[in-house]
Design a protein around this motif. Structure first.
Motif, PDB file in Angstrom:
ATOM      1  N   PRO A 400       0.809  -1.235   0.000  1.00 47.74           N
ATOM      2  CA  PRO A 400       0.000   0.000   0.000  1.00 47.74           C
ATOM      3  C   PRO A 400       0.832   1.270   0.000  1.00 47.74           C
ATOM      4  O   PRO A 400       0.428   2.283  -0.595  1.00 47.74           O
ATOM      5  CB  PRO A 400      -0.823  -0.122   1.286  1.00 47.74           C
ATOM      6  CG  PRO A 400      -0.874  -1.589   1.573  1.00 47.74           C
ATOM      7  CD  PRO A 400       0.436  -2.136   1.097  1.00 47.74           C
ATOM      8  N   GLU A 401       1.996   1.251   0.637  1.00 44.13           N
ATOM      9  CA  GLU A 401       2.807   2.458   0.684  1.00 44.13           C
ATOM     10  C   GLU A 401       3.345   2.836  -0.690  1.00 44.13           C
ATOM     11  O   GLU A 401       3.511   4.025  -0.998  1.00 44.13           O
ATOM     12  CB  GLU A 401       3.947   2.309   1.690  1.00 44.13           C
ATOM     13  CG  GLU A 401       4.856   1.105   1.476  1.00 44.13           C
ATOM     14  CD  GLU A 401       4.417  -0.126   2.247  1.00 44.13           C
ATOM     15  OE1 GLU A 401       3.276  -0.587   2.009  1.00 44.13           O
ATOM     16  OE2 GLU A 401       5.223  -0.639   3.066  1.00 44.13           O
ATOM     17  N   ILE A 402       3.606   1.831  -1.549  1.00 41.48           N
ATOM     18  CA  ILE A 402       4.040   2.126  -2.911  1.00 41.48           C
ATOM     19  C   ILE A 402       2.843   2.517  -3.764  1.00 41.48           C
ATOM     20  O   ILE A 402       2.927   3.444  -4.591  1.00 41.48           O
ATOM     21  CB  ILE A 402       4.775   0.921  -3.526  1.00 41.48           C
ATOM     22  CG1 ILE A 402       6.038   0.623  -2.721  1.00 41.48           C
ATOM     23  CG2 ILE A 402       5.124   1.193  -4.981  1.00 41.48           C
ATOM     24  CD1 ILE A 402       6.860  -0.533  -3.246  1.00 41.48           C
ATOM     25  N   VAL A 403       1.712   1.844  -3.575  1.00 42.25           N
ATOM     26  CA  VAL A 403       0.484   2.207  -4.292  1.00 42.25           C
ATOM     27  C   VAL A 403       0.131   3.663  -4.002  1.00 42.25           C
ATOM     28  O   VAL A 403      -0.287   4.415  -4.895  1.00 42.25           O
ATOM     29  CB  VAL A 403      -0.675   1.279  -3.900  1.00 42.25           C
ATOM     30  CG1 VAL A 403      -1.990   1.779  -4.494  1.00 42.25           C
ATOM     31  CG2 VAL A 403      -0.396  -0.158  -4.368  1.00 42.25           C
ATOM     32  N   GLU A 404       0.330   4.090  -2.765  1.00 44.91           N
ATOM     33  CA  GLU A 404       0.026   5.479  -2.396  1.00 44.91           C
ATOM     34  C   GLU A 404       0.913   6.457  -3.162  1.00 44.91           C
ATOM     35  O   GLU A 404       0.450   7.510  -3.617  1.00 44.91           O
ATOM     36  CB  GLU A 404       0.208   5.671  -0.896  1.00 44.91           C
ATOM     37  CG  GLU A 404      -0.127   7.081  -0.422  1.00 44.91           C
ATOM     38  CD  GLU A 404       0.056   7.252   1.070  1.00 44.91           C
ATOM     39  OE1 GLU A 404      -0.292   8.342   1.583  1.00 44.91           O
ATOM     40  OE2 GLU A 404       0.543   6.320   1.732  1.00 44.91           O
ATOM     41  N   VAL A 405       2.183   6.121  -3.309  1.00 42.25           N
ATOM     42  CA  VAL A 405       3.090   6.983  -4.069  1.00 42.25           C
ATOM     43  C   VAL A 405       2.627   7.090  -5.519  1.00 42.25           C
ATOM     44  O   VAL A 405       2.583   8.182  -6.102  1.00 42.25           O
ATOM     45  CB  VAL A 405       4.529   6.448  -4.006  1.00 42.25           C
ATOM     46  CG1 VAL A 405       5.434   7.197  -4.988  1.00 42.25           C
ATOM     47  CG2 VAL A 405       5.078   6.574  -2.589  1.00 42.25           C
ATOM     48  N   LEU A 406       2.279   5.966  -6.115  1.00 42.77           N
ATOM     49  CA  LEU A 406       1.803   5.980  -7.497  1.00 42.77           C
ATOM     50  C   LEU A 406       0.513   6.778  -7.621  1.00 42.77           C
ATOM     51  O   LEU A 406       0.334   7.562  -8.569  1.00 42.77           O
ATOM     52  CB  LEU A 406       1.609   4.551  -7.995  1.00 42.77           C
ATOM     53  CG  LEU A 406       2.867   3.677  -8.078  1.00 42.77           C
ATOM     54  CD1 LEU A 406       2.510   2.259  -8.480  1.00 42.77           C
ATOM     55  CD2 LEU A 406       3.874   4.275  -9.056  1.00 42.77           C
ATOM     56  N   ASP A 407      -0.404   6.579  -6.679  1.00 39.69           N
ATOM     57  CA  ASP A 407      -1.669   7.311  -6.718  1.00 39.69           C
ATOM     58  C   ASP A 407      -1.453   8.819  -6.572  1.00 39.69           C
ATOM     59  O   ASP A 407      -2.160   9.627  -7.184  1.00 39.69           O
ATOM     60  CB  ASP A 407      -2.606   6.819  -5.618  1.00 39.69           C
ATOM     61  CG  ASP A 407      -3.191   5.442  -5.905  1.00 39.69           C
ATOM     62  OD1 ASP A 407      -3.074   4.984  -7.064  1.00 39.69           O
ATOM     63  OD2 ASP A 407      -3.753   4.828  -4.979  1.00 39.69           O
ATOM     64  N   ASN A 408      -0.483   9.208  -5.772  1.00 41.62           N
ATOM     65  CA  ASN A 408      -0.200  10.629  -5.576  1.00 41.62           C
ATOM     66  C   ASN A 408       0.371  11.279  -6.828  1.00 41.62           C
ATOM     67  O   ASN A 408       0.387  12.514  -6.938  1.00 41.62           O
ATOM     68  CB  ASN A 408       0.774  10.826  -4.410  1.00 41.62           C
ATOM     69  CG  ASN A 408       0.127  10.586  -3.061  1.00 41.62           C
ATOM     70  OD1 ASN A 408      -1.095  10.609  -2.927  1.00 41.62           O
ATOM     71  ND2 ASN A 408       0.937  10.333  -2.050  1.00 41.62           N
ATOM     72  N   ASN A 409       0.843  10.466  -7.746  1.00 45.67           N
ATOM     73  CA  ASN A 409       1.381  10.993  -9.002  1.00 45.67           C
ATOM     74  C   ASN A 409       0.392  10.870 -10.158  1.00 45.67           C
ATOM     75  O   ASN A 409       0.757  11.076 -11.314  1.00 45.67           O
ATOM     76  CB  ASN A 409       2.689  10.278  -9.338  1.00 45.67           C
ATOM     77  CG  ASN A 409       3.848  10.805  -8.518  1.00 45.67           C
ATOM     78  OD1 ASN A 409       4.378  11.883  -8.801  1.00 45.67           O
ATOM     79  ND2 ASN A 409       4.235  10.071  -7.486  1.00 45.67           N
ATOM     80  N   LEU A 410      -0.863  10.531  -9.850  1.00 49.39           N
ATOM     81  CA  LEU A 410      -1.893  10.433 -10.879  1.00 49.39           C
ATOM     82  C   LEU A 410      -2.250  11.829 -11.388  1.00 49.39           C
ATOM     83  O   LEU A 410      -2.516  12.748 -10.603  1.00 49.39           O
ATOM     84  CB  LEU A 410      -3.132   9.755 -10.306  1.00 49.39           C
ATOM     85  CG  LEU A 410      -4.296   9.512 -11.273  1.00 49.39           C
ATOM     86  CD1 LEU A 410      -3.915   8.447 -12.298  1.00 49.39           C
ATOM     87  CD2 LEU A 410      -5.543   9.086 -10.504  1.00 49.39           C
TER      88      LEU A 410
END
Length: 498
Positions: A400-410
């Motif tokens: 989830p911590e990596i998914v959050e980084v990716l989502d923040n760059n959407l």
């Protein structure tokens, strides 16, 4: 959404159908470095390299294909720079706080009270002699809309931009002022060019490669100068400056583009609300797309009239999956290195995920330009980087911590307040067309004025970035027409709702 001709123009959209030849692999150059169509010599290099390997288009091995792609990139870079061979470091004033022709990061002090977009240093630069280039006075020649020579002056500058945490960082850029008269409505616009993928090392930055024989951004600037625009080609935070280049970082790339616009206007004392356009493809397309939607909050005083976002990587989760195994899959390493720089808490997790070879590869990529990375990782998979042999993206999805980084760059969560053109190849083998179209739909749903165009070139040698590059070449005229219509206050022909 359907393809639609931009109103106010009669130009057809070029490049819809092209017969396949391995020689068109030279087209990948355009997508990698965001420049106009490469010269015929680059295409011939690919054909010669393949023929020399004694292989047909369907039977080349990895080494032959990478060598052919590398040769094409080298030839096209040289051609796009019009055979220039000057060293920027030898021609620039020492006022920029260091020799930017070296590998040393840009070292310009940022005084207290400096604001984003403030100019830190500026100096004229000379174009070297060469075909289509001026010989002195910072002048360049090319082809104008009237078929006469395009001449202009160039300056190297450093400006301040804002990192994720609010800290200011110095960023380099090259500012071009055309001698071509502006014949459009109102005052001459300024266009910010955000470069495509050039690498992660400081030496790859457009401000470092300016007028060297492997520079390719001069040609892009001349294309826009030929329309009468002032042009600034920007670096990114960490690309040529302190720290690592935070590749594909939505916030920092968008801020850099907007601050480059501020600096370009300030360089000549132009009003802060002078007309501005944003232009980018691939990595550059993502940077200007981010800037377009961030402008109302980060730079509300800018008068941005149009944005061309070609093949924008709006959803990194999809992009990282598709690029894996391609000729330029090393860009995955650039992104991971950037994530870790801004999210050091992820380091222990990545240490567990990566194999020793993977960790070594990431470290090497941090000091690569794109051609180095093609040689290092081209046409390989990240399965060779992980401790368990699974692709990196599978690991990303589990944490989830990596998914959050990716989502923040959407990109696509905020409304641009000016017309935007999004162009993507239906069979783009680097930047998925579906996520580019979704970006356009998201902006439409937010009430933005968006033109979306899909280029339907059939699949050609998947993984070689050909289907990523050819749409950019086909899009050039459409993007110029779109910009002209927007600056003239004409309808750009929004495709929202179609």
């Amino acid at each position: 959404m359907t393809n639609k001709t931009v109103r106010g123009t009669n130009r057809p959209f070029p490049g819809r159908a092209r017969p396949f030849s391995i020689a068109v692999a030279a087209g990948l150059v355009a997508g990698l470095i965001c420049v106009p169509t490469p010269p015929a010599t680059a295409q011939q290099v690919v054909a010669d390299e393949i023929a020399g390997a004694g292989a047909g288009a369907g039977s080349v091995d990895r080494a032959d294909v990478v060598d052919a792609g590398s040769a094409a990139l080298d030839a096209s870079n040289a051609g796009s720079a019009a055979a220039g061979s000057g060293d920027m470091g030898s021609s620039i004033s020492g006022s920029l706080g260091g020799d930017l022709g070296t590998d040393d990061p840009l070292d310009v002090p940022i005084p207290a009270g400096t604001g984003p977009g403030s100019i830190l240093a500026i100096a004229p630069v000379d174009f070297p002699e060469g075909p289509g280039m001026g010989s002195s006075g910072g002048s360049a020649e090319g082809a104008s809309e009237s078929d006469g020579p395009v001449t202009g002056d160039a300056r190297l500058l450093a400006f301040a931009s804002t990192m994720e945490d609010g800290t200011l960082a110095p960023v380099g850029a090259v500012l071009y002022e055309p001698h071509e008269p502006w014949t459009g409505e109102g005052e001459r616009p300024t266009v910010v060019v955000a470069p495509g993928t050039v690498g992660q090392a400081d030496r790859c930055a457009p401000s470092r490669t300016f007028a060297q024989e492997d520079d390719a951004h001069v040609g892009q600037a001349r294309t826009l100068m030929g329309q009468g625009y002032r042009v600034i080609v920007t670096d990114y935070i960490g690309l040529g400056g302190p720290g690592i280049h935070t590749y594909a970082n939505r916030i920092e790339q968008g801020r850099t583009v907007l601050d480059a616009a501020r600096a370009a206007l300030a360089a000549d004392g132009l009003a802060g609300d002078s007309p501005v356009g944003l232009w980018g493809y691939s990595q550059g397309g993502g940077a200007v797309a981010s800037a377009a939607e961030m402008a109302p909050t980060y730079a509300p005083g800018l008068n941005i009239r149009a944005t061309f976002a070609g093949a924008p990587p709006a959803d990194l989760a999809q992009v990282l999956t598709q690029i894996d195994g391609s000729l330029i899959m090393g860009a995955i390493g650039y992104a991971v290195n950037g994530f870790l720089a801004r999210n050091p808490d992820l380091a222990p997790l990545m240490t567990r995920v990566l194999s020793p070879r993977g960790a070594e590869t990431l470290a090497g990529l941090a000091d690569d330009c794109i051609m180095d990375s093609v040689d290092r990782t081209g046409l390989r998979s990240t399965t060779g980087w992980t401790s368990d042999g699974r692709p990196l993206t599978e690991h990303f999805a589990e944490h989830p911590e990596i998914v959050e980084v990716l989502d923040n760059n959407l990109i696509g969560t905020m409304k641009p307040e000016h017309p935007v053109l999004v162009i993507s190849g239906s069979n783009d083998d680097v930047i998925p067309a579906a996520q580019a179209e979704q970006l356009a739909r998201d902006w439409c749903d937010l009430g933005a004025e968006v033109v979306y165009r899909a280029d339907n070139i059939p699949p050609l040698a998947p993984g070689m970035a050909i289907n990523h590059s050819l749409p950019m070449m086909a899009a050039n005229d459409a993007a110029l027409d779109f910009m002209a219509a927007a600056f003239a206050g004409e309808s750009t022909g929004s495709t929202c709702g179609n």
